[in-house]
Design a protein around this motif. Structure first.
Motif, PDB file in Angstrom:
ATOM      1  N   TYR A 431       0.889  -1.115   0.117  1.00  0.00           N
ATOM      2  CA  TYR A 431      -0.011   0.176   0.065  1.00  0.00           C
ATOM      3  C   TYR A 431       1.009   1.224  -0.050  1.00  0.00           C
ATOM      4  CZ  TYR A 431      -4.143  -3.078   0.822  1.00  0.00           C
ATOM      5  OH  TYR A 431      -5.051  -3.918   0.805  1.00  0.00           O
ATOM      6  N   GLN A 436      -4.565   7.385  -1.920  1.00  0.00           N
ATOM      7  CA  GLN A 436      -5.744   6.827  -0.923  1.00  0.00           C
ATOM      8  C   GLN A 436      -6.866   6.883  -1.586  1.00  0.00           C
ATOM      9  OE1 GLN A 436      -4.393   9.714   2.125  1.00  0.00           O
ATOM     10  NE2 GLN A 436      -3.915   8.087   3.511  1.00  0.00           N
ATOM     11  N   GLN A 438     -11.353   7.182  -0.558  1.00  0.00           N
ATOM     12  CA  GLN A 438     -12.281   7.514   0.492  1.00  0.00           C
ATOM     13  C   GLN A 438     -13.703   6.697   0.159  1.00  0.00           C
ATOM     14  OE1 GLN A 438     -13.958  11.594   0.188  1.00  0.00           O
ATOM     15  NE2 GLN A 438     -13.894  11.660   2.287  1.00  0.00           N
ATOM     16  N   TRP A 444     -10.295   7.717   4.902  1.00  0.00           N
ATOM     17  CA  TRP A 444      -9.409   7.378   3.713  1.00  0.00           C
ATOM     18  C   TRP A 444      -8.566   6.191   4.047  1.00  0.00           C
ATOM     19  CZ3 TRP A 444      -9.112  10.029  -0.586  1.00  0.00           C
ATOM     20  CH2 TRP A 444      -9.931  11.315  -0.670  1.00  0.00           C
ATOM     21  N   HIS A 445      -8.222   5.418   3.004  1.00  0.00           N
ATOM     22  CA  HIS A 445      -7.598   4.016   3.146  1.00  0.00           C
ATOM     23  C   HIS A 445      -6.377   3.983   2.119  1.00  0.00           C
ATOM     24  CE1 HIS A 445     -10.884   2.587   5.352  1.00  0.00           C
ATOM     25  NE2 HIS A 445     -11.911   3.406   4.495  1.00  0.00           N
ATOM     26  N   ASN A 446      -5.311   3.810   2.648  1.00  0.00           N
ATOM     27  CA  ASN A 446      -3.946   3.481   1.873  1.00  0.00           C
ATOM     28  C   ASN A 446      -4.548   2.419   0.823  1.00  0.00           C
ATOM     29  OD1 ASN A 446      -2.578   5.413   3.094  1.00  0.00           O
ATOM     30  ND2 ASN A 446      -2.143   3.780   4.687  1.00  0.00           N
ATOM     31  N   SER A 460      -7.928  -1.120  -3.338  1.00  0.00           N
ATOM     32  CA  SER A 460      -7.374  -1.432  -2.132  1.00  0.00           C
ATOM     33  C   SER A 460      -8.626  -2.467  -1.605  1.00  0.00           C
ATOM     34  CB  SER A 460      -7.508  -0.069  -1.132  1.00  0.00           C
ATOM     35  OG  SER A 460      -7.374  -0.457   0.156  1.00  0.00           O
ATOM     36  N   TYR A 473      -3.775  11.735  -3.899  1.00  0.00           N
ATOM     37  CA  TYR A 473      -2.364  11.422  -3.920  1.00  0.00           C
ATOM     38  C   TYR A 473      -1.560  12.427  -3.470  1.00  0.00           C
ATOM     39  CZ  TYR A 473       2.172  10.426  -6.250  1.00  0.00           C
ATOM     40  OH  TYR A 473       3.468  10.195  -6.493  1.00  0.00           O
TER      41      TYR A 473
END
Length: 498
Positions: A431, A436, A438, A444-446, A460, A473
């Motif tokens: 990751y 990231q 959303q 927010w997620h890597n 992801s 980014y």
């Protein structure tokens, strides 16, 4: 009133004819097609003749004793001596060893003030300066501020000097600006040494953008009163515009080709004179106002997008970087992103990265493209659009929750690449992409990322079976930067709502 006028006349007469102190021996005046200007002071209403290289003309000083002479367009080269003479007193003033070439201002806060001796390869860079006698340098002094625009500089750190290891390699934080020197040297080499380069370093550490704005520029963003503890400049009490008035205004009669700017750290934060929205208004307003005040509508302006840094546990610098982008909507403005140049171990603090060579090279690339019309890539990939993979017709095994990112074709250069980088210890390597996603809960997620031609596919496992609302980014004070074009320019950070 008569007494005041006579006092003014007495002061001017006792001082005698002289050129403005922003001019000097060994300087560079702007070459054609612009017409360089020389100016100075004598007695009110004096008739002053100016003579150089076969040219001779006269001009009248105004009520304040200021005279101004527009010279004929001059091709690059020199040297020449410029002589001014008063018809009232017979006093003379002389500028010796003057060259005609391209003139640039270098302004901002401490990263522009940062001197060559503090950066990488300092000894080698300073020694090389002796090879560039046609680059001429000037450094404006600090401890200077004014509530009203000045016609002359209050202090000068370094008078116009021929480039040498002494004039470039002064004591730290005195002279000469590393970014300014390296930029000017790159332009000089690009022009094959045929065009003299004049560099004027006028900067002050720890100053916000509003210090460098005239009152007219501040009014465009509804700013009339300083609300920041340091916005007056160190030791100054004059309020906003204090450094514009003392360190920019004295140069306004001068012709120049452009300016480079490295500033923004002091506007990081929250409040009416901080952050993305404020900078997105005030920075472009400053650029437009400088162009108006210099009467140079096509004046080139290059700036540095702030590098990664961590000070006192970190600061919200990502928003300021976003605010800087607003200036790119103006013509003849170029950006050198330094987001990938963070220097965690800089002895001057991570806010002061030592790799000024890359910063200057990227700035020079924008100048080559915008001023000299060289066809070359001068920018990192700029975000153009994003859409969910399930709304596309791309075939293959791309997950339906993926997001596809496209970039402006003019910034792709020879194509996209994804670099391997050192990842933070708390981030799973797969990751470690800088992207990231959303989800509907606003979190927010890597994400992982892969390059497919000119497109980046972002996905992801943490967003499976969830609606993806946004993608970003390069977000954060010290973001992971993996996407570049093959020319070596980093992709520009962005945030986008799908």
């Amino acid at each position: 009133m008569l007494f005041l006028l006579l006092t003014t006349i007495f002061v001017r007469l006792s001082f005698g004819l002289h050129f403005s102190n922003v001019l000097g021996d060994n300087m560079v005046l702007q070459r054609s097609p612009q017409q360089a200007v020389v100016w100075g002071f004598s007695s009110p209403f004096d008739v002053v003749t100016v003579n150089f290289n076969g040219f001779k003309d006269y001009t009248a000083a105004d009520l304040n004793g200021q005279f101004r002479m527009v010279l004929p367009p001059m091709e690059e080269g020199g040297p020449v001596d410029v002589l001014a003479m008063s018809t009232i007193t017979g006093d003379q003033a002389l500028l010796r060893n003057v060259m005609f070439g391209d003139v640039f201002f270098c302004s901002g806060q401490s990263n522009m003030e940062f001197t060559l001796g503090s950066g990488f390869n300092a000894s080698e860079e300073i020694a090389r300066a002796n090879l560039y006698p046609n680059i001429r340098l000037m450094t404006v002094g600090q401890r200077t501020a004014s509530p009203t625009p000045l016609t002359e500089l209050q202090t000068i750190e370094q008078e116009w000097s021929i480039a040498s290891n002494e004039s470039v390699g002064g004591e730290d934080w005195t002279y000469f600006s590393a970014v300014c020197w390296l930029f000017g040297r790159d332009i000089h080499d690009y022009l094959k040494g045929a065009v003299p380069i004049g560099l004027i370093s006028t900067n002050w550490h720890g100053t916000p953008v509003q210090d460098w704005c005239s009152s007219d520029a501040l009014a465009k963003c509804n700013q009339t009163k300083c609300k920041h503890a340091t916005c007056n400049g160190v030791g100054a009490d004059e309020g906003n515009s204090a450094l514009y008035n003392s360190m920019i205004a004295p140069f306004l009669p001068m012709r120049a080709l452009g300016a480079i700017w490295y500033q923004g750290e002091e506007n990081v934060g929250t409040g009416p004179q901080f952050g993305e929205d404020y900078y997105a208004c005030q920075f472009p307003a400053m650029i437009e106002d400088w162009r108006d005040k210099f009467d140079l509508k096509d004046m080139y302006f290059g700036f540095v997008q702030l590098a990664a840094y961590k000070e006192n546990g970190g600061t919200p610098v990502a928003a300021l970087r976003s605010g800087q982008l607003a200036a790119l909507e103006l013509p003849m403005v170029g950006m050198a992103s330094a987001v990938d140049l963070g220097d965690l171990y800089s002895p001057l603090g991570s806010i002061h990265p030592r790799n000024k060579q890359t910063v200057a090279r990227r700035l020079a690339a924008t100048a080559k493209a915008l001023i000299y019309k060289e066809i070359l890539v001068h920018q990192g990939p700029m975000f153009a659009g994003a859409f969910a993979a399930n709304s596309s017709k791309i075939s293959g095994s791309i997950d339906e929750t993926s997001v596809l990112i496209s970039f402006d074709p003019d910034t792709l250069g020879s194509g996209l690449i994804m670099k391997k980088v050192c990842c933070p210890e708390d981030l799973d390597y797969k990751y470690c992409s800088g992207f990231q996603l959303q989800t509907a809960d606003q979190s927010w997620h890597n994400a992982m990322a892969m390059v497919y031609g000119d497109t980046v596919v972002v996905s992801s496992a943490m967003v499976e079976d969830q609606r993806v609302l946004g993608v970003r980014y390069g977000y954060g004070d010290w973001p992971v930067m993996t996407i570049f074009n093959k020319e070596g320019f980093p992709a520009i950070p962005f945030t986008y709502t799908l």
